[in-house]
Design an enzyme around this catalytic site. Sequence first.
Site, PDB file in Angstrom:
ATOM      1  N   GLN A  96       0.849  -1.191   0.000  1.00  0.00           N
ATOM      2  CA  GLN A  96       0.000   0.000   0.000  1.00  0.00           C
ATOM      3  C   GLN A  96       0.893   1.253   0.000  1.00  0.00           C
ATOM      4  O   GLN A  96       0.393   2.366  -0.124  1.00  0.00           O
ATOM      5  CB  GLN A  96      -0.879   0.042   1.249  1.00  0.00           C
ATOM      6  CG  GLN A  96      -1.816  -1.150   1.386  1.00  0.00           C
ATOM      7  CD  GLN A  96      -2.469  -1.167   2.749  1.00  0.00           C
ATOM      8  OE1 GLN A  96      -3.456  -0.469   2.982  1.00  0.00           O
ATOM      9  NE2 GLN A  96      -1.915  -1.943   3.657  1.00  0.00           N
ATOM     10  N   HIS A 114      -1.515   1.632  -4.244  1.00  0.00           N
ATOM     11  CA  HIS A 114      -1.866   3.046  -4.091  1.00  0.00           C
ATOM     12  C   HIS A 114      -0.903   3.972  -4.820  1.00  0.00           C
ATOM     13  O   HIS A 114      -0.774   5.144  -4.463  1.00  0.00           O
ATOM     14  CB  HIS A 114      -1.939   3.411  -2.600  1.00  0.00           C
ATOM     15  CG  HIS A 114      -3.072   2.718  -1.915  1.00  0.00           C
ATOM     16  ND1 HIS A 114      -3.076   2.458  -0.567  1.00  0.00           N
ATOM     17  CD2 HIS A 114      -4.235   2.176  -2.398  1.00  0.00           C
ATOM     18  CE1 HIS A 114      -4.197   1.829  -0.248  1.00  0.00           C
ATOM     19  NE2 HIS A 114      -4.910   1.632  -1.338  1.00  0.00           N
TER      20      HIS A 114
HETATM   21  C1  BV8 Z   1     -12.025   3.840  -3.207  1.00  0.00           C
HETATM   22  C2  BV8 Z   1      -1.877   6.871  -1.088  1.00  0.00           C
HETATM   23  C3  BV8 Z   1     -13.909   3.934  -4.640  1.00  0.00           C
HETATM   24  C4  BV8 Z   1      -1.930   8.344  -0.865  1.00  0.00           C
HETATM   25  C5  BV8 Z   1      -3.631   5.964   0.341  1.00  0.00           C
HETATM   26  C6  BV8 Z   1     -15.548   0.747   1.960  1.00  0.00           C
HETATM   27  C7  BV8 Z   1     -15.216   0.121   0.762  1.00  0.00           C
HETATM   28  C8  BV8 Z   1     -14.454   0.779  -0.199  1.00  0.00           C
HETATM   29  C9  BV8 Z   1     -13.992   2.076   0.052  1.00  0.00           C
HETATM   30  C10 BV8 Z   1     -14.331   2.693   1.229  1.00  0.00           C
HETATM   31  C11 BV8 Z   1     -15.107   2.047   2.183  1.00  0.00           C
HETATM   32  N1  BV8 Z   1     -15.286   2.897   3.223  1.00  0.00           N
HETATM   33  C12 BV8 Z   1     -14.630   4.041   2.976  1.00  0.00           C
HETATM   34  C13 BV8 Z   1     -14.066   3.953   1.760  1.00  0.00           C
HETATM   35  C14 BV8 Z   1     -13.281   5.003   1.136  1.00  0.00           C
HETATM   36  C15 BV8 Z   1     -11.795   4.909   1.439  1.00  0.00           C
HETATM   37  C16 BV8 Z   1     -11.476   4.278   2.765  1.00  0.00           C
HETATM   38  O1  BV8 Z   1     -11.160   3.093   2.857  1.00  0.00           O
HETATM   39  N2  BV8 Z   1     -11.504   5.107   3.805  1.00  0.00           N
HETATM   40  C17 BV8 Z   1     -11.109   4.633   5.124  1.00  0.00           C
HETATM   41  C18 BV8 Z   1     -10.465   5.788   5.880  1.00  0.00           C
HETATM   42  C19 BV8 Z   1     -12.341   4.093   5.830  1.00  0.00           C
HETATM   43  N3  BV8 Z   1     -11.136   4.170   0.383  1.00  0.00           N
HETATM   44  C20 BV8 Z   1     -10.843   4.854  -0.741  1.00  0.00           C
HETATM   45  O2  BV8 Z   1     -11.152   6.017  -0.946  1.00  0.00           O
HETATM   46  C21 BV8 Z   1     -10.091   4.069  -1.818  1.00  0.00           C
HETATM   47  N4  BV8 Z   1     -10.792   4.260  -3.055  1.00  0.00           N
HETATM   48  O3  BV8 Z   1     -12.629   3.201  -2.414  1.00  0.00           O
HETATM   49  O4  BV8 Z   1     -12.553   4.264  -4.406  1.00  0.00           O
HETATM   50  C22 BV8 Z   1     -14.090   4.086  -6.091  1.00  0.00           C
HETATM   51  C23 BV8 Z   1     -14.297   2.941  -6.865  1.00  0.00           C
HETATM   52  C24 BV8 Z   1     -14.488   3.099  -8.229  1.00  0.00           C
HETATM   53  C25 BV8 Z   1     -14.428   4.373  -8.816  1.00  0.00           C
HETATM   54  C26 BV8 Z   1     -14.158   5.486  -8.030  1.00  0.00           C
HETATM   55  C27 BV8 Z   1     -13.980   5.356  -6.659  1.00  0.00           C
HETATM   56  C28 BV8 Z   1      -8.696   4.626  -2.031  1.00  0.00           C
HETATM   57  C29 BV8 Z   1      -7.879   4.491  -0.783  1.00  0.00           C
HETATM   58  C30 BV8 Z   1      -6.408   4.837  -1.096  1.00  0.00           C
HETATM   59  C31 BV8 Z   1      -6.014   6.109  -0.366  1.00  0.00           C
HETATM   60  N5  BV8 Z   1      -4.562   6.339  -0.536  1.00  0.00           N
HETATM   61  N6  BV8 Z   1      -2.321   6.150   0.099  1.00  0.00           N
HETATM   62  C32 BV8 Z   1      -0.868   8.820   0.098  1.00  0.00           C
HETATM   63  O5  BV8 Z   1      -0.030   7.994   0.550  1.00  0.00           O
HETATM   64  O6  BV8 Z   1      -0.884  10.024   0.405  1.00  0.00           O
HETATM   65  S1  BV8 Z   1      -4.109   5.210   1.762  1.00  0.00           S
HETATM   66  C33 BV8 Z   1      -2.871   5.242   2.939  1.00  0.00           C
HETATM   67  O7  BV8 Z   1      -3.449   4.968   4.203  1.00  0.00           O
HETATM   68  C34 BV8 Z   1      -1.866   4.134   2.827  1.00  0.00           C
HETATM   69  O8  BV8 Z   1      -1.479   3.916   1.496  1.00  0.00           O
HETATM   70  C35 BV8 Z   1      -2.533   2.940   3.432  1.00  0.00           C
HETATM   71  O9  BV8 Z   1      -3.232   2.200   2.485  1.00  0.00           O
HETATM   72  C36 BV8 Z   1      -3.577   3.563   4.308  1.00  0.00           C
HETATM   73  C37 BV8 Z   1      -3.449   3.142   5.742  1.00  0.00           C
HETATM   74  O10 BV8 Z   1      -2.148   3.293   6.079  1.00  0.00           O
HETATM   75  P1  BV8 Z   1      -1.304   2.024   6.620  1.00  0.00           P
HETATM   76  O11 BV8 Z   1      -0.396   1.629   5.535  1.00  0.00           O
HETATM   77  O12 BV8 Z   1      -2.153   0.958   7.202  1.00  0.00           O
HETATM   78  O13 BV8 Z   1      -0.566   2.763   7.732  1.00  0.00           O
HETATM   79  P2  BV8 Z   1      -1.208   3.367   9.035  1.00  0.00           P
HETATM   80  O14 BV8 Z   1      -0.467   4.604   9.357  1.00  0.00           O
HETATM   81  O15 BV8 Z   1      -2.695   3.413   8.936  1.00  0.00           O
HETATM   82  O16 BV8 Z   1      -0.865   2.235  10.089  1.00  0.00           O
HETATM   83  C38 BV8 Z   1       0.479   1.893  10.289  1.00  0.00           C
HETATM   84  C39 BV8 Z   1       0.458   0.529  10.937  1.00  0.00           C
HETATM   85  O17 BV8 Z   1       1.797   0.108  11.100  1.00  0.00           O
HETATM   86  C40 BV8 Z   1      -0.183   0.535  12.317  1.00  0.00           C
HETATM   87  O18 BV8 Z   1      -1.006  -0.609  12.450  1.00  0.00           O
HETATM   88  C41 BV8 Z   1       1.019   0.445  13.273  1.00  0.00           C
HETATM   89  O19 BV8 Z   1       0.710  -0.293  14.435  1.00  0.00           O
HETATM   90  C42 BV8 Z   1       2.004  -0.315  12.430  1.00  0.00           C
HETATM   91  N7  BV8 Z   1       3.415  -0.035  12.708  1.00  0.00           N
HETATM   92  C43 BV8 Z   1       3.972   1.124  13.177  1.00  0.00           C
HETATM   93  N8  BV8 Z   1       5.321   0.968  13.237  1.00  0.00           N
HETATM   94  C44 BV8 Z   1       5.602  -0.302  12.803  1.00  0.00           C
HETATM   95  C45 BV8 Z   1       4.396  -0.934  12.466  1.00  0.00           C
HETATM   96  N9  BV8 Z   1       4.334  -2.197  11.999  1.00  0.00           N
HETATM   97  C46 BV8 Z   1       5.504  -2.854  11.858  1.00  0.00           C
HETATM   98  N10 BV8 Z   1       6.712  -2.312  12.165  1.00  0.00           N
HETATM   99  C47 BV8 Z   1       6.791  -1.044  12.633  1.00  0.00           C
HETATM  100  N11 BV8 Z   1       7.990  -0.510  12.936  1.00  0.00           N
END
Ligand code: BV8
Length: 233
Positions: A96, A114
């Site tokens: 991702q 992504h």
């Molecule tokens: C879409 C690029 C529709 C940009 C990113 C239900 C179904 C479908 C969609 C949705 C839905 N409900 C809501 C939606 C919409 C939305 C969504 O999911 N919202 C969420 C907030 C609920 N989804 C979308 O909009 C997607 N598109 O659905 O389109 C559509 C279909 C057809 C036609 C038109 C439209 C698009 C989503 C993509 C967004 N872009 N990234 C950028 O980077 O700026 S998302 C971005 O956040 C990341 O890429 C990643 O995917 C996401 C979450 O981040 P994580 O990678 O998980 O990282 P995070 O910080 O959250 O967590 C870090 C983790 O690491 C933690 O668990 C932590 O404990 C752990 N950690 C910390 N340190 C360590 C560690 N682990 C190991 N070692 C360590 N040292």
Amino acid sequence: MDPLDHAAELIAGAQRLVVFTGAGMSAESGVPTFRDALTGLWEQYDAQELATPEAFERDPALVWGWYEWRRELVERVSPNAGHDAVARLDCTLITQNVDDLHERAGSKNVVHLHGSLFAPRCSACGRPADGALPGNPPACAHCEFPVRPGVVWFGEALPMSALKTAVESAADADVLVTVGTSGLVYPAAEIPHVTAKMGGTVIQVNPQATPLDEACAINLRGTAGEVLPKIIR
Ligand code: BV8
Ligand code: ZN
């Protein structure tokens, strides 16, 4: 059996191995995770606000600047021991993350669900931004519209081919290792669930509990840099 030994045995014996990574994979390299991607200069903005087409429409210079800041940060850091361990695997690697640390560690054919910080393109004609005219954001050399970051924003569809490859390999996997993702953003967060639903074994590496816990046969509470070198032998 010790969960680390059990995970190592499953990975070594996997016929069709998938590794699925999120921002936690790059945390030990010094790249802020998505939830805290707004350190320093950016703490007054909400990532989910900035990572949208509406934000780029409203303030292209602010959004372009945020991605340039993130790209320059990634260029200054290096892959960590977790990236190096994954690069030793014969697996399908789905990320991702929009950084290039897996590639710089030697992983091949990385599937970017992504997009990437390193693939800016024209926001109108879609051409790659090579030769773009200077600006903040730059202007497309072909049609002079603003260049945009090559990432998938909230509300945008994922690249069809990447998503298809990810779902098909997750469905076919006998073992999937999910590392460093909060499992909150869809449809990417479905990937580990696909493997579990199809009878594959899911192993999670994350210091915290996540909604993916329920799909996992083994939950290794630790960081990518510490745990991965212990289970990829
Ligand atoms: C879409 C690029 C529709 C940009 C990113 C239900 C179904 C479908 C969609 C949705 C839905 N409900 C809501 C939606 C919409 C939305 C969504 O999911 N919202 C969420 C907030 C609920 N989804 C979308 O909009 C997607 N598109 O659905 O389109 C559509 C279909 C057809 C036609 C038109 C439209 C698009 C989503 C993509 C967004 N872009 N990234 C950028 O980077 O700026 S998302 C971005 O956040 C990341 O890429 C990643 O995917 C996401 C979450 O981040 P994580 O990678 O998980 O990282 P995070 O910080 O959250 O967590 C870090 C983790 O690491 C933690 O668990 C932590 O404990 C752990 N950690 C910390 N340190 C360590 C560690 N682990 C190991 N070692 C360590 N040292
Ligand atoms: Zn153009």
